[in-house]
Scaffold this motif. Sequence first.
Motif, PDB file in Angstrom:
ATOM      1  N   ARG A 208       8.648   2.801  -0.655  1.00 58.55           N
ATOM      2  CA  ARG A 208       8.546   1.381  -1.024  1.00 58.55           C
ATOM      3  C   ARG A 208       7.090   0.978  -1.249  1.00 58.55           C
ATOM      4  NH1 ARG A 208      13.001   0.743   2.640  1.00 58.55           N
ATOM      5  NH2 ARG A 208      11.572   0.511   4.398  1.00 58.55           N
ATOM      6  N   SER A 211       5.759   2.536  -4.503  1.00 60.17           N
ATOM      7  CA  SER A 211       6.382   1.984  -5.703  1.00 60.17           C
ATOM      8  C   SER A 211       5.667   0.724  -6.183  1.00 60.17           C
ATOM      9  CB  SER A 211       7.867   1.679  -5.438  1.00 60.17           C
ATOM     10  OG  SER A 211       8.005   0.612  -4.510  1.00 60.17           O
ATOM     11  N   GLN A 212       4.882   0.101  -5.306  1.00 57.07           N
ATOM     12  CA  GLN A 212       4.141  -1.111  -5.668  1.00 57.07           C
ATOM     13  C   GLN A 212       2.788  -0.792  -6.296  1.00 57.07           C
ATOM     14  OE1 GLN A 212       4.000  -3.684  -2.193  1.00 57.07           O
ATOM     15  NE2 GLN A 212       6.062  -3.075  -1.599  1.00 57.07           N
ATOM     16  N   ARG A 213       2.378   0.467  -6.270  1.00 58.27           N
ATOM     17  CA  ARG A 213       1.078   0.862  -6.818  1.00 58.27           C
ATOM     18  C   ARG A 213       1.269   1.349  -8.256  1.00 58.27           C
ATOM     19  NH1 ARG A 213      -1.587   3.770  -1.380  1.00 58.27           N
ATOM     20  NH2 ARG A 213      -1.182   1.974  -0.023  1.00 58.27           N
ATOM     21  N   THR A 214       1.537   0.378  -9.135  1.00 57.75           N
ATOM     22  CA  THR A 214       1.935   0.692 -10.504  1.00 57.75           C
ATOM     23  C   THR A 214       0.798   1.243 -11.357  1.00 57.75           C
ATOM     24  OG1 THR A 214       1.558  -1.637 -11.082  1.00 57.75           O
ATOM     25  CG2 THR A 214       3.806  -0.986 -10.472  1.00 57.75           C
TER      26      THR A 214
END
Length: 236
Positions: A208, A211-214
């Motif tokens: 999770r 997944s936020q480190r685009t």
Amino acid sequence: MALDTIKEFFHASGNGLKKTFLGKSPELQSLRYALSLYNQTTDTLIKTFVSTHTSRGKLSQEDALGEVSVQVDLLTHSVTGRHKVTVTVVAANDLKWRTTGMFRPFVEVHLIGPDLSDKKRKHSTKSQRNNWSPKFNESFHFMLGTTDSANSYELHICIKDYCFAREDRLIGMSVMQLRDIGEKGTSACWWTLGRRVFLDETGWTVLRILSQRTNDEVAKEFVKLKSECRHIEDVS
């Protein structure tokens, strides 16, 4: 700070839960650990993921989608201490795959671990035509990072059906942790293929967060690999 606010809310100035209970609460301890992961680097999170997972690959016979034969050799330079991993994909056997068209299975081998942003992380075999027990006999080389031991790395192995006009379709996957090689420095065995990677609570938390480190290519690649799953309708 956020955790202290939560504790004060449930303590309610002495009218709620006791602070001693809150301090020992497994849920709050789990939350404290999850929050501590958010400030860690991508390399550290991936290292945590690899080092804390020990039960992957345990599949029931019904879950097996075939098997893949892989030999792994780990060499350490006597002067520099650098680690080199040689992976030989020997063959696959009894692949569970239904198709009315062309079937072209191939193997992808991914190296997972810290300090790999500037290194080769993926190799692929050539595809084999209409063969459910294909022979590959192809070897690849990976260089590990210089700051961690081989125990911080794993090989993520996927077998896919090559498709020219659309995305390749996943047949099955398996994971081999380099720490399992031990002092022998070599391992040759058959690995069972499953639909997906099984994750514990830490694994899901790491996924999770990453997944936020685009804008992080290593994080995006890692999340895609560990989230990938064979479609259930392809299994029966």
